[in-house]
Design a protein around this motif. Structure first.
Motif, PDB file in Angstrom:
ATOM      1  N   LYS A  99      26.664  46.869  44.813  1.00  0.00           N
ATOM      2  CA  LYS A  99      26.630  45.434  44.564  1.00  0.00           C
ATOM      3  C   LYS A  99      28.059  44.577  44.451  1.00  0.00           C
ATOM      4  CE  LYS A  99      24.301  41.775  42.787  1.00  0.00           C
ATOM      5  NZ  LYS A  99      23.441  41.018  43.671  1.00  0.00           N
ATOM      6  N   THR A 100      28.804  45.135  43.734  1.00  0.00           N
ATOM      7  CA  THR A 100      30.046  44.806  43.562  1.00  0.00           C
ATOM      8  C   THR A 100      30.742  44.615  44.985  1.00  0.00           C
ATOM      9  OG1 THR A 100      31.313  46.688  43.311  1.00  0.00           O
ATOM     10  CG2 THR A 100      30.499  45.364  41.410  1.00  0.00           C
ATOM     11  N   LEU A 101      30.642  45.524  45.809  1.00  0.00           N
ATOM     12  CA  LEU A 101      31.095  45.587  47.095  1.00  0.00           C
ATOM     13  C   LEU A 101      30.239  44.290  47.992  1.00  0.00           C
ATOM     14  CD1 LEU A 101      32.849  46.678  49.510  1.00  0.00           C
ATOM     15  CD2 LEU A 101      31.142  48.249  50.059  1.00  0.00           C
ATOM     16  N   SER A 102      29.232  44.172  47.967  1.00  0.00           N
ATOM     17  CA  SER A 102      28.266  43.155  48.631  1.00  0.00           C
ATOM     18  C   SER A 102      28.758  41.918  48.195  1.00  0.00           C
ATOM     19  CB  SER A 102      26.929  43.519  48.510  1.00  0.00           C
ATOM     20  OG  SER A 102      26.177  42.252  48.900  1.00  0.00           O
ATOM     21  N   ASN A 126      43.557  37.959  48.406  1.00  0.00           N
ATOM     22  CA  ASN A 126      43.253  36.952  46.871  1.00  0.00           C
ATOM     23  C   ASN A 126      41.901  37.152  46.773  1.00  0.00           C
ATOM     24  OD1 ASN A 126      45.940  36.026  46.741  1.00  0.00           O
ATOM     25  ND2 ASN A 126      45.354  34.012  47.698  1.00  0.00           N
ATOM     26  N   ALA A 127      40.903  37.194  47.900  1.00  0.00           N
ATOM     27  CA  ALA A 127      39.757  37.461  47.728  1.00  0.00           C
ATOM     28  C   ALA A 127      39.005  38.623  46.996  1.00  0.00           C
ATOM     29  CB  ALA A 127      38.795  37.240  48.998  1.00  0.00           C
ATOM     30  N   PHE A 128      39.978  39.725  47.274  1.00  0.00           N
ATOM     31  CA  PHE A 128      39.448  41.012  46.562  1.00  0.00           C
ATOM     32  C   PHE A 128      40.338  41.441  45.486  1.00  0.00           C
ATOM     33  CE2 PHE A 128      37.729  41.175  51.164  1.00  0.00           C
ATOM     34  CZ  PHE A 128      36.755  42.199  50.692  1.00  0.00           C
ATOM     35  N   LEU A 140      37.789  44.422  42.201  1.00  0.00           N
ATOM     36  CA  LEU A 140      38.639  44.726  41.184  1.00  0.00           C
ATOM     37  C   LEU A 140      38.133  44.592  39.324  1.00  0.00           C
ATOM     38  CD1 LEU A 140      41.571  45.295  41.203  1.00  0.00           C
ATOM     39  CD2 LEU A 140      42.081  42.743  40.973  1.00  0.00           C
ATOM     40  N   TYR A 141      37.185  43.659  39.197  1.00  0.00           N
ATOM     41  CA  TYR A 141      36.848  43.689  37.828  1.00  0.00           C
ATOM     42  C   TYR A 141      35.845  44.907  37.505  1.00  0.00           C
ATOM     43  CZ  TYR A 141      34.742  41.497  33.571  1.00  0.00           C
ATOM     44  OH  TYR A 141      34.360  41.324  32.158  1.00  0.00           O
ATOM     45  N   LEU A 173      37.584  54.312  43.153  1.00  0.00           N
ATOM     46  CA  LEU A 173      37.209  52.881  43.400  1.00  0.00           C
ATOM     47  C   LEU A 173      38.661  52.239  44.103  1.00  0.00           C
ATOM     48  CD1 LEU A 173      34.767  51.799  40.191  1.00  0.00           C
ATOM     49  CD2 LEU A 173      34.154  52.048  42.722  1.00  0.00           C
ATOM     50  N   THR A 174      39.559  52.285  43.458  1.00  0.00           N
ATOM     51  CA  THR A 174      40.820  51.734  43.996  1.00  0.00           C
ATOM     52  C   THR A 174      41.290  52.298  45.267  1.00  0.00           C
ATOM     53  OG1 THR A 174      41.727  51.656  41.301  1.00  0.00           O
ATOM     54  CG2 THR A 174      43.050  51.481  43.241  1.00  0.00           C
ATOM     55  N   LEU A 175      40.925  53.521  45.499  1.00  0.00           N
ATOM     56  CA  LEU A 175      41.042  53.925  46.829  1.00  0.00           C
ATOM     57  C   LEU A 175      40.298  53.558  47.883  1.00  0.00           C
ATOM     58  CD1 LEU A 175      43.636  56.059  47.998  1.00  0.00           C
ATOM     59  CD2 LEU A 175      41.702  57.721  48.311  1.00  0.00           C
ATOM     60  N   VAL A 176      39.112  53.371  47.777  1.00  0.00           N
ATOM     61  CA  VAL A 176      37.883  52.618  48.452  1.00  0.00           C
ATOM     62  C   VAL A 176      38.545  51.374  48.881  1.00  0.00           C
ATOM     63  CG1 VAL A 176      35.797  52.007  48.785  1.00  0.00           C
ATOM     64  CG2 VAL A 176      36.124  54.278  47.788  1.00  0.00           C
TER      65      VAL A 176
END
Length: 290
Positions: free
Chosen positions: A65-68, A221-223, A245-246, A264-267
């Motif tokens: 969901k966050t990725l989308s 900036n978007a990510f 990031l959140y 998650l950070t590595l992805v």
């Protein structure tokens, strides 16, 4: 003499290389290593997990969901911010009265701190007393729960980001426009070229290096948005505004699962590398450096 020049070049590069290693490559490798363990719980020390954190990630509905959300957020903010920045730069670069004040007005949102911007827009979006709903009520329309409705929350976040970033990107375009060779435009005027033709065939191609720079920064900036979410939505409602990031922050500092946050950070890092490669492969060939 050639070896001395090479040695001199490497010595000149050494400070930048050390900084790059210390703050980019080594932390990335440490994050990768950290993601291969389970977190320590109570008296139990951390255990090697292999790729288990990544398997959990694939089964994590909130991650998808966050990725989308983040991809839609980038699609909504990046091209709009760049287009507005270019339009504003063209306008304030033209011979109009009061252009200095107009430039300042466009750049002012960029100078405001992130938290201050979030609080300003929180007032705009407040359901009962917010500015936007007051305007809608004045037009005889019912108000909208901008940040509380999942259908509107992410779009509201995009609008605030565009307002803040367009002025920042405008500065780069304005500097690029002022550095363009005026002789090219004089030659186009002799040929009676239309303004649209001049913009499409001369101005836009010459601005491609700036566009590439702005595009890379806009996507980054978007990510990496996290400040505004603390004030406005905290990722809600129902994860409608939760971004990558959140979500990493939540796992690391709210759920105390730094190992899963490392995965998650590595992805996120791999996703940004992929997007950067796509940008350079598609746009670099159209960039003309002088």
């Amino acid at each position: 003499m050639n070896r001395l020049n090479q040695l001199y070049a490497w010595l000149m590069l050494l400070p930048a290389l050390l900084m790059l290693l210390a703050f980019t490559h080594i932390p990335a490798l440490m994050t990768l290593w950290h993601s291969l363990f389970f977190p320590a719980r109570g008296q139990r020390s951390s255990e090697f997990a292999g790729l288990e954190n990544y398997r959990m990630l694939l089964d994590d509905a909130i991650f998808w969901k966050t990725l989308s959300n983040n991809l839609w957020y980038a699609v909504g903010t990046v091209p709009t911010s760049i287009a507005l920045a270019l339009g504003m730069a063209l306008w304030v670069n033209s011979k109009i009265s009061g252009r200095s004040a107009l430039r300042l007005a466009y750049f002012t949102p960029t100078m405001l701190p992130m938290i201050a911007v979030a609080n300003i827009w929180l007032f705009f979006y407040t359901p009962e007393i917010g500015l936007f709903n007051k305007l809608l009520n004045g037009l005889g329309l019912s108000g909208i729960n901008w940040l509380g409705d999942p259908n509107w929350a992410l779009s509201s976040l995009m609008l605030m980001t565009i307002w803040k970033e367009a002025g920042f990107f405008m500065i780069f375009y304005l500097a690029a426009l002022q550095s363009l060779n005026k002789d090219i435009y004089a030659a186009a005027a002799l040929e009676n070229a239309s303004p649209w033709y001049v913009f499409r065939r001369i101005t836009l191609p010459l601005l491609m290096p700036t566009t590439l720079f702005v595009l890379v920064n806009a996507i980054l900036n978007a990510f990496k948005l996290v400040d505004h979410l603390f004030i406005l939505t905290k990722g809600g409602p129902n994860n409608a505004t939760n971004l990558m990031l959140y979500y990493i922050y939540e796992n690391a500092f709210s759920f105390f699962d730094s190992n899963y946050a490392a995965a998650l950070t590595l992805v996120l890092l791999l996703l940004l590398i992929l997007l950067a490669l796509i940008q350079f492969l598609l746009i670099e060939r159209r960039v003309h450096y002088r």
